[in-house]
Design a protein around this motif. Structure first.
Motif, PDB file in Angstrom:
ATOM      1  N   THR A  30       2.459   4.863   0.938  1.00 11.47           N
ATOM      2  CA  THR A  30       2.687   5.530   2.224  1.00 11.47           C
ATOM      3  C   THR A  30       3.117   6.976   1.996  1.00 11.47           C
ATOM      4  O   THR A  30       3.624   7.332   0.939  1.00 11.47           O
ATOM      5  CB  THR A  30       3.773   4.819   3.050  1.00 11.47           C
ATOM      6  N   THR A  31       2.901   7.788   3.029  1.00  7.44           N
ATOM      7  CA  THR A  31       3.308   9.185   3.031  1.00  7.44           C
ATOM      8  C   THR A  31       3.903   9.481   4.399  1.00  7.44           C
ATOM      9  O   THR A  31       3.260   9.229   5.420  1.00  7.44           O
ATOM     10  CB  THR A  31       2.096  10.116   2.796  1.00  7.44           C
ATOM     11  N   TYR A  57       0.843  -1.187   0.000  1.00  7.77           N
ATOM     12  CA  TYR A  57       0.000   0.000   0.000  1.00  7.77           C
ATOM     13  C   TYR A  57       0.885   1.246   0.000  1.00  7.77           C
ATOM     14  O   TYR A  57       1.958   1.252   0.603  1.00  7.77           O
ATOM     15  CB  TYR A  57      -0.906  -0.005   1.227  1.00  7.77           C
ATOM     16  N   THR A  59      -0.337   5.207   6.002  1.00  6.46           N
ATOM     17  CA  THR A  59      -0.457   4.118   5.033  1.00  6.46           C
ATOM     18  C   THR A  59      -1.874   4.157   4.488  1.00  6.46           C
ATOM     19  O   THR A  59      -2.843   4.095   5.253  1.00  6.46           O
ATOM     20  CB  THR A  59      -0.167   2.752   5.688  1.00  6.46           C
ATOM     21  N   TRP A  60      -1.982   4.268   3.177  1.00  7.09           N
ATOM     22  CA  TRP A  60      -3.260   4.474   2.498  1.00  7.09           C
ATOM     23  C   TRP A  60      -3.857   3.138   2.050  1.00  7.09           C
ATOM     24  O   TRP A  60      -3.414   2.557   1.079  1.00  7.09           O
ATOM     25  CB  TRP A  60      -3.061   5.388   1.300  1.00  7.09           C
ATOM     26  N   THR A  65       4.271   7.910   9.664  1.00  4.97           N
ATOM     27  CA  THR A  65       3.901   7.470   8.327  1.00  4.97           C
ATOM     28  C   THR A  65       2.405   7.224   8.251  1.00  4.97           C
ATOM     29  O   THR A  65       1.819   6.628   9.153  1.00  4.97           O
ATOM     30  CB  THR A  65       4.641   6.160   7.974  1.00  4.97           C
TER      31      THR A  65
END
Length: 133
Positions: A34-35, A32, A51-52, A49
């Motif tokens: 991440t940003t 998935y 996680t989308w 972080t």
């Protein structure tokens, strides 16, 4: 002779079964997206972080409080409607890990997450908006 032939045939069948049952290389699912986020206010910080996932966003990281601070996370859909929110509550003088899931039960999931670090004594704070990659 029959014993050697049977052993050889068994080995071929076992090898073929193993190869046929193995997943194709590259057939694995991609991780998935991440940003990372990093919000600083004075000597305090909020790092981690996002996680989308399809219908949620995971937020994992640490709140470093020098004094008393709180962190909040809000997930928003593409329309700008808030889908869910969560906060750490007030934390003082320490480092606090968090790992939370924000539900985003809307078509396409969350479009962005607003992450805030608030100085609860000074009634001030700073926020960042982080978009789904």
């Amino acid at each position: 002779m029959k014993t050697h032939l049977a052993a050889a045939l068994g080995s071929v069948v076992l090898t073929a079964g193993t190869l046929l049952g193995a997943p194709a290389a590259g057939a694995q699912t991609a991780p998935y997206p991440t940003t990372g986020f990093d919000i600083t206010l004075g000597a305090s910080s909020l790092r981690g972080t996002l996680t989308w996932y399809n219908r949620s966003v995971g937020a994992e990281g640490t709140l470093r409080a020098v004094g008393c601070y709180g962190a909040s996370f809000s997930a928003y859909g593409a329309s700008g409607r808030e889908l869910s929110a969560w906060n750490t509550g007030t934390k003082c003088d320490g480092t606090y890990p968090f790992n939370v899931g924000l539900p985003a039960d809307a078509p396409g999931g969350a479009a962005y997450v607003k992450v805030c670090l608030d100085d609860v004594r000074a009634n001030s704070g700073t926020c960042g908006r982080f978009y789904r990659p």
